[in-house]
Motif scaffolding. Structure first.
Motif, PDB file in Angstrom:
ATOM      1  N   GLY A   1       0.820  -1.205   0.000  1.00  0.00           N
ATOM      2  CA  GLY A   1       0.000   0.000   0.000  1.00  0.00           C
ATOM      3  C   GLY A   1       0.855   1.256   0.000  1.00  0.00           C
ATOM      4  N   MET A   2       1.908   1.243   0.806  1.00  0.00           N
ATOM      5  CA  MET A   2       2.745   2.441   0.884  1.00  0.00           C
ATOM      6  C   MET A   2       3.582   2.612  -0.375  1.00  0.00           C
ATOM      7  SD  MET A   2       3.920   2.712   4.837  1.00  0.00           S
ATOM      8  CE  MET A   2       4.557   1.076   5.035  1.00  0.00           C
ATOM      9  N   LYS A   3       3.936   1.494  -0.987  1.00  0.00           N
ATOM     10  CA  LYS A   3       4.701   1.606  -2.225  1.00  0.00           C
ATOM     11  C   LYS A   3       3.849   2.250  -3.299  1.00  0.00           C
ATOM     12  CE  LYS A   3       7.747  -2.445  -1.904  1.00  0.00           C
ATOM     13  NZ  LYS A   3       7.893  -3.846  -2.325  1.00  0.00           N
ATOM     14  N   ALA A   4       2.553   1.917  -3.254  1.00  0.00           N
ATOM     15  CA  ALA A   4       1.665   2.396  -4.320  1.00  0.00           C
ATOM     16  C   ALA A   4       1.426   3.894  -4.198  1.00  0.00           C
ATOM     17  CB  ALA A   4       0.345   1.634  -4.262  1.00  0.00           C
ATOM     18  N   THR A   5       1.415   4.386  -2.984  1.00  0.00           N
ATOM     19  CA  THR A   5       1.151   5.825  -2.814  1.00  0.00           C
ATOM     20  C   THR A   5       2.372   6.487  -2.203  1.00  0.00           C
ATOM     21  OG1 THR A   5       0.213   5.316  -0.658  1.00  0.00           O
ATOM     22  CG2 THR A   5      -1.321   5.552  -2.511  1.00  0.00           C
ATOM     23  N   PRO A   6       3.288   6.962  -3.011  1.00  0.00           N
ATOM     24  CA  PRO A   6       4.531   7.518  -2.446  1.00  0.00           C
ATOM     25  C   PRO A   6       4.309   8.890  -1.820  1.00  0.00           C
ATOM     26  CG  PRO A   6       4.569   7.611  -4.854  1.00  0.00           C
ATOM     27  CD  PRO A   6       3.220   7.060  -4.455  1.00  0.00           C
TER      28      PRO A   6
END
Lengths: 664, 168, 186
Positions: free
Chosen positions: C181-186
């Motif tokens: 999830g965090m990778k997808a929304t930098p």
């Protein structure tokens, strides 16, 4: 050996106790109403039988528990949790009260003993309604504790099958003999206050607040107070010898729980003298007794329910709500009786002057009540904040130290003047006259403190006032012994002065060790001495001691080239817990307190030793001894022993030859 | 009492004693007990912080591993000599919220400081009121009728009651 | 005077009522206390650069967190005797295996909390897990993160900032999902 009889027998004993206490309470109430109505005392005969039965049940339950513990009967959950094959017999015996369920058994035993003794003492007066009511209250309290032990806090609960060994009690409770003395003595103090509480309720119910019931129970109250005082101090000693942080008091909730009833109890033993002498403050004294007992129950609730760890913990076992309910009932009954009867029973009369012994006792009461309020507030405040605002705060030593220092100084100041104050009124000339030499003792104490290098306003005040108060107390004792020989040492006032001396020693020692402790972390290499504060420390070597339950590494440290002291780190193999054990060298002026800090690497030839230099610690224990001696001396009848039937405010005939001597 | 004895304990002597004591106390209070050693600084800071895994025990008191670790950190920072005591306290408090042992004087927390003072004032105030009431009662003068009534019921003429003499 | 007598006549009753009110309030407060809910707990370090982690490893070698910049790092504070740590260990093994197959997989690092090297080595030998185990003998690293109890799991992003703090046991799925999830929304 493991026939598992202890469990069922113990449970049966508790059930017998419940029944005996319940029937005893009913019998007492019935008997009280009978005799109050003027009828013949038929039911009163039953009271001693139920009391004996309750005592026997309490004793049997304790014996059953000890039997199970000693024979390592692992069919019981309690033995599974706190017993072990490798715990030495001494600590195993004490393991019974190392946790909640077993300690309630100890409480019940103390209650049973109290019941038996009170019944025996008043065996000829059981047809007096007041005695019957007092017995009723004692039976009801005993009933509650039997119910607690029979129900939520069941020590005889069956454990999981097939368990053959246990971890033993908490390692901190396995390495010092104090564990055998501190809980029983403390509990005798707690339970001891049940008796005056019972009589206070009885006095309110029957309306007979002015009679000799006070004098009847005064020795009991004195002994309860004495046991509580010594119990608390033993707790401080245990903290010092075992816990390894070199302190005696940490203001933690369990300690505060024991201090609260002590504070109100101390207020009581002072203000009751006003009642005996002037017939005044009757309802206030009753309130103090009711408060003291309520605080013992509140303290038990706070520490046994886990509430003070987290306000949410207590819902997890039945013990918390049970104790809280009992506390609620006690408070409701107490407040109800005071509200209903208090005003009608208040004594007439006035206290002439604030500068008098009565005035001093009243000031004492205010100070002790405020102190109790501070301790109670600080202990429950985090609970309230967490419950209301859902956040955690800590109220701990810094708060209590800040609050207790001025209060303690005020109490010391009061102790300087009060012993020389006469009843009714004092003139300033009299004060100037009598306080002269005590004041010089205070000045001398201040000079000595400054010469040895003390600094800081609070400790210096404590030393000055301590010297002053010590002088005042000594003056009274000297005068009394001059007049009456050895009889000048017994009786409430004289014994009280010796207790004061003990308290002063403790206050001074506490002030000194709190203010002037010096510590240092020393990394010692074998054979290389290090020095600190005028002492040399040399690591001689290590010693390893292993037995069935633990393996200890001791560092042998020679102090000033002399005998080696051995602070240790002990690993308790069953619990996987490391416990540090300090080693202390005691002298009259200071203690040298050593701890061995982990990690301990024996083969490196070095050890991390923490050294604490703690001034005057020995005087704390000497002061405690004085308090005990003084309490016993105070229990002796003084020269003028009042008969219980004397009205309490009759003027004492004045013998001109004894103008300046102690009279109570 | 000889005059010599009474002059020894007279007001001027007491006043002098009082002054001596005050002077010595001021001297002692302001006396510098030397710079605090590193160990003392560590201990002082440790006494202000709660051990995170204990029930309100301070880091100074607790023997728990977490407390050991924090004590080591405090010692490290004190030895480094770059932070003041308050900064070190803040450093620990930031990472272990709620570990400050002295409740702040704001909001609800201030109650824990204020209420004891209030109770103390109420206590001594109540005492003062009580003494005033007692003094007022004592000053009530007996009327002629009261005296006559007492004499009549005692069956005697007015008898003076012996006051409690100055005794202990 | 008679007024004062009347009020003082009621002193006991009034004081008793006042005390009853206070004690009653105490009871009420205890009764309405809300239970606490523990989710992933906050820390003032959230969104801040992670504290320094420089130490040696169990079994030899060095570790420096700052040299791991450029990849996601998962720090797990661990102790071989703590029951929840033992419980979550298989999850960590699974997580590590999965992440090592990814090109930009997260690196799992254990930080030893109040334990001996031997015990830790023995545990990992028995239960598997070949990732680095950082020694923290004085507890300095734990204190700098504000970790008092184990297990705790911290997720550090490639820029070296603290993104998540878990107190208590974690599962592989939760970790993976969170990091994705965090990778997808930098």
């Amino acid at each position: 050996m493991n026939d598992g009889l202890a469990g069922p027998l113990g449970r049966a004993a508790l059930l017998v106790g419940v029944i005996a206490a319940a029937f005893g309470a009913v019998a007492s109430i019935v008997s009280a109403r009978e005799t109050a109505a003027g009828e013949e005392a038929r039911t009163a005969r039953l009271i001693p039988r139920f009391a004996a039965l309750a005592f026997a049940a309490a004793f049997a339950a304790m014996v059953a528990m000890e039997y199970a513990m000693i024979t390592r009967d692992f069919s019981l959950q309690y033995v599974q949790d706190h017993g072990s094959r490798s715990t030495p017999a001494f600590y195993n015996f004490a393991a019974v009260w190392s946790a909640l369920e077993g300690s309630i058994l100890l409480w019940i035993l103390a209650l049973g003993v109290s019941l038996a003794v009170v019944t025996w003492r008043y065996r000829r007066k059981l047809n007096d309604p007041m005695i019957s009511w007092a017995m009723a209250v004692m039976f009801i309290v005993t009933l509650f504790f039997f119910l607690l032990s029979f129900g939520p806090a069941n020590p005889f609960a069956e454990g999981a099958p097939g368990v053959t060994d246990g971890p033993g009690p908490n390692p901190l409770l396995q390495n010092h003999i104090l564990v055998m003395f501190h809980p029983p003595i403390l509990y005798l103090g707690y339970v001891g206050f049940t008796v005056p509480f019972a009589f206070a309720i009885a006095a309110l119910v029957t309306g007979r607040v002015g009679e000799g019931w006070l004098i009847e129970t005064r020795r009991w109250t004195l002994f309860a107070w004495g046991f509580l005082s010594i119990g608390i101090i033993l707790g401080g000693w245990w903290s010092y010898e075992v816990l390894g942080w070199s302190g005696v008091w940490a203001w933690d909730p369990v300690e505060n729980a024991s201090l609260l009833p002590w504070l109100t109890g101390t207020a009581y033993i002072h203000s009751v003298l006003v009642q005996e002498r002037r017939g005044m403050l009757r309802v206030w004294n009753l309130s103090l007794l009711l408060a003291t007992f309520s605080l013992t129950i509140l303290g038990t609730f706070l520490t046994r329910s886990g509430v003070v760890n987290s306000v949410h913990a207590f819902s997890q076992s039945g013990i918390g709500p049970f104790l809280l309910t009992f506390f609620g009932i006690v408070v409701a009954v107490s407040l109800g009786l005071i509200a209903w009867r208090g005003d009608a029973l208040r004594s007439p009369g006035a206290i002439d002057s604030p500068v008098s012994r009565e005035g001093a006792f009243l000031a004492n009461n205010v100070l002790f009540s405020v102190f109790a309020f501070v301790v109670l507030l600080g202990t429950v405040f985090p609970l309230i904040v967490e419950a209301l605002q859902d956040r955690q705060i800590s109220v701990a030593e810094p708060f209590f130290d800040t609050m207790s220092t001025p209060l303690g100084i005020a109490m010391l100041a009061l102790m300087c003047i009060a012993p020389v104050l006469p009843w009714r009124k004092a003139s300033e000339e009299l004060l100037r006259e009598r306080l002269f030499w005590p004041a010089w003792c205070g000045i001398a104490a201040l000079v000595v403190s400054l010469v040895v290098g003390a600094s800081g306003l609070a400790p210096l005040l404590a030393f000055t006032l301590g010297g002053f108060a010590g002088g005042a107390a000594l003056r009274q004792v000297v005068l009394a012994t001059r007049r009456q020989g050895w009889r000048g040492l017994v009786g409430r006032a004289n014994g009280g002065m010796i207790v004061h001396l003990g308290v002063i020693l403790i206050s001074v020692a506490l002030s000194a060790s709190n203010s002037y402790t010096k510590s240092q972390d020393l990394r010692l290499e074998t054979g290389v001495p290090a020095s600190f504060e005028g002492h040399t420390f040399e690591l001689i070597g290590f010693k390893e001691e292993t037995d069935a339950r633990s393996s200890a590494v001791k560092a042998l440290v020679s102090i000033d080239g002399g005998q080696a002291y051995a602070p240790a780190v002990t690993k308790f193999t069953n619990m996987g817990m490391n416990v540090g054990t300090p080693s202390v060298k005691t002298t009259f002026t200071h203690d040298i307190y050593l701890t061995l800090e982990p990690p301990v690497k024996m083969d490196s030839g070095t050890a991390r030793i923490k050294v604490y230099i703690k001034p005057l610690i020995l005087w704390m224990w000497i002061g405690a001894g004085l308090m005990a001696i003084g309490t016993i001396l105070a229990a002796f009848p003084g020269k003028r022993r009042r008969r219980p039937t004397d009205p309490t405010s009759a003027p004492v005939p004045v013998d001109p030859a004894e103008e300046d001597s102690e009279r109570v | 009492m000889s005059t010599k004895q009474s002059s020894l304990k007279s007001w001027p002597v007491w006043a002098a004693m009082g002054i001596i004591v005050v002077v010595m106390l001021v001297f002692g209070a302001l006396r510098d007990s030397g710079p605090s050693t590193q160990a003392e600084r560590v201990d002082a800071i440790a006494q202000r912080l709660a051990c995170p895994t204990c029930d309100g025990e301070s880091i100074y008191v607790s023997r728990a591993p977490a407390a050991e670790a924090i004590r080591n950190e405090i010692a490290r920072q004190v030895a480094a000599g770059q932070s003041a005591d308050n900064e070190i306290v803040a450093y620990i408090e930031q990472r272990f919220p709620g570990s400050l042992l002295l409740p702040r004087a704001e909001g609800v927390d201030s109650l824990v400081w204020i209420l004891p003072v209030v109770v103390l004032v109420l206590g001594f105030g109540g005492l003062a009121l009580a003494f005033r009431k007692w003094r007022d009662e004592a000053e009530a003068q007996a009327t002629e009728a009261d005296v006559a009534l007492v004499a009549e019921s005692l069956g005697t003429t007015e008898s003076s009651e012996k006051n409690d003499r100055d005794d202990d | 005077m008679s007024d004062r007598k009347v009020t003082s006549r009621r002193i006991s009753r009034n004081v008793a009522i006042a005390v009853a009110v206070v004690v009653g309030a105490f009871f009420v407060v205890l009764a309405v206390s809300k239970p606490r809910t523990d989710t992933d707990i906050s820390t003032p370090l959230l969104g801040q650069p992670a504290p320094e982690v420089v130490s040696d490893l169990v079994g030899g070698g060095e570790f420096d967190l700052s040299r791991r910049k450029g990849s996601w790092v998962v720090l797990n504070f661990f102790n071989s005797t703590c029951v929840p740590c033992i419980n979550e260990h298989p999850e960590l093994v699974v997580f590590d295996k999965e992440q090592s197959t990814l090109p930009d997989g997260a690196e799992l690092v254990t930080i030893v909390n109040d334990d001996t090297d031997d015990a830790v080595a023995a545990f990992f030998e028995k239960n598997g897990g070949g990732w680095p185990k950082v020694r923290d003998p004085d507890g300095t690293i734990a204190v700098s993160f504000g970790v008092a109890r184990v297990p705790e799991t911290w997720v550090i992003d490639p820029a070296g900032f603290v993104r998540v703090r878990y107190a208590g046991e974690v599962t592989s799925n939760e970790l993976t999902a969170r990091i994705n999830g965090m990778k997808a929304t930098p």
